[in-house]
Structures are given as C-alpha cells and as structure tokens.
Design an enzyme around this catalytic site. Structure first.
Site, PDB file in Angstrom:
ATOM      1  N   ASP A  34       0.907  -1.114   0.166  1.00 47.48           N
ATOM      2  CA  ASP A  34      -0.112   0.152  -0.172  1.00 47.48           C
ATOM      3  C   ASP A  34       0.929   1.239   0.181  1.00 47.48           C
ATOM      4  OD1 ASP A  34      -2.765  -0.939  -0.044  1.00 47.48           O
ATOM      5  OD2 ASP A  34      -2.267  -1.727   2.353  1.00 47.48           O
ATOM      6  N   ASP A  84     -10.238  -5.783  -0.740  1.00 44.90           N
ATOM      7  CA  ASP A  84      -9.176  -5.082  -0.024  1.00 44.90           C
ATOM      8  C   ASP A  84      -9.970  -4.343   1.186  1.00 44.90           C
ATOM      9  OD1 ASP A  84      -7.121  -4.257   1.407  1.00 44.90           O
ATOM     10  OD2 ASP A  84      -6.672  -2.834  -0.458  1.00 44.90           O
TER      11      ASP A  84
END
Length: 228
Positions: free
Chosen positions: A37, A175
């Site tokens: 991320d 996610d």
C-alpha cells in the site's frame, strides 16, 4: 478464466521496522503475492512508503515474489516508471485519481507491469466497465482506503458480483476488513484475489489463515463453475 484464487497479505499491518523479515514470513507461510500500500497523504489521509522501499524489498526478497502495488496517490502517472524500476509487478491505480485512465494503462504496460484498477466504496462500479478489457485486475475496496484494521463493508459485494457476471475472466480483488469471518461473502460474490492484513499478520499461525482463505475462495470458484 481468472487466474485462480490467490491470497495477498497486506503489509500495511506488519512491523514496519522489520519489513523485509515480515514479507519473508508471509511468503514462507504460503502467500501468493504481496500487497504493498502506497499512500501520499493527499489522495488518502495517511503516508506509508514509496519506491525506495519497494526497491529495497526487491533486493532482499529476490525476483520471485509478486509485488501488487496499491497506489493510493493523487498523481498515479508520476510514479509509474519509478515503481517499474524499483521492481513492481503490478501497478494498481485508483479510477478516482486520474482523468485519463486509458493513457495511464498504456504507460503502465509500456513499463512492463500488469495493470490493476481500483475503486473506492463511493464509486459506481459501472464507471470501471469501459476499462475492464484493458486491465488485468479490478480492485473493489471494502473499506475506505487509507488505514488498516477497518470494518468490512458487505454492501460492496454487489459490485464484485456485477464485475464477475460482466467480465468472467477478469481477476477481481477485494481489500479491506477481509479475514476468515468475511472471506466467504467475497468469494461467493466472485472475488478470486483476497487481500488480508490484520487477520494474517496478527495471527499466531499465518499459514493456517492463508490456507483457510484460499480454500474458501477455491470452493466458491468451483461452485460457480458448476452452476454455469
């Protein structure tokens, strides 16, 4: 066909002081890929890391691990080449962050990476449709992006189901808040790439959690194929 069921631990929830070791721990526990991320403090209200960290991880982990870069940044065009040079395999950008997805998709491919396209919970899934045949993966966020450990948003599952129905061969990733208690809903809706952070990272037995997630996902995919 989509590429089968794959589990990608999100390292956002790892011990960042020992990031290389944490990634190795996940790979040794059976992870199919690593979900990295990247946040810039503008597109989302948090900052994580950039391409220098990715380059360091590639050097430490070797060429085999698949790096799925989730680019939560306001200028995704800016980081395509740096991420490619650093060793990223897939560049997943947000539809909300660019006015020209087509040009960005082309640039990502020209830099030798696969293409992922993500949408926030508030974005209508149909907006992704014009690009679905040009990308490798669609990412449906099941939390508001920016922080780990949030509560799973079950009302995002119709988006996953719509994508699976309209684009049966597309890889579909979920996610946010995904773990043993929520993966069934994701898999039944049609997701075949499962990102899980806290549930794996904070488990005493990450291998068992990864296997459970993969088995649930695979069983749902098999049932879908039989129901056709």
């Amino acid at each position: 066909m989509a590429s089968g069921c794959k589990i990608g631990p999100s390292i956002l929830n790892s011990d960042l002081a020992n990031l290389g070791a944490e990634c190795l721990r996940m790979l040794d526990s059976g992870a199919d890929y690593l979900h990295l991320d990247v946040m810039d403090g503008h597109f989302v209200p948090n900052i994580t890391f950039g391409h220098p960290v990715v380059e360091s991880l590639r050097k430490q982990l070797g060429q085999d691990p698949f790096f799925d870069m989730h680019m939560m940044v306001s200028r995704p065009e800016q980081w395509v080449k740096p991420m490619a040079v650093a060793g990223a395999n897939q560049y997943t950008f947000h539809l909300e962050a660019t006015e020209n997805p087509g040009a960005l998709i082309k640039d990502i491919r020209e830099n030798g990476m696969k293409v992922g396209l993500a949408i926030k919970p508030g974005t209508t899934v149909e907006y992704l449709a014009p690009w679905a045949n040009q990308i490798d993966m669609a990412l449906v966020m099941t939390v508001e992006p920016g922080f780990g450990g949030q509560k799973f948003m079950e009302d995002m599952m119709p988006k996953v189901h719509w994508l699976r129905t309209q684009f049966p061969t597309l890889d579909i990733e979920v996610d946010g808040g995904v773990g043993p208690d929520t993966v069934q809903k994701c898999a039944e809706a049609g997701a075949n790439m499962i990102v899980s952070g806290s549930a794996i990272m904070r488990s005493d037995d990450p291998r068992a959690v990864i296997n459970l997630l993969r088995n649930v996902c695979s069983e749902a995919a098999q049932k879908r194929s039989l129901d056709r």
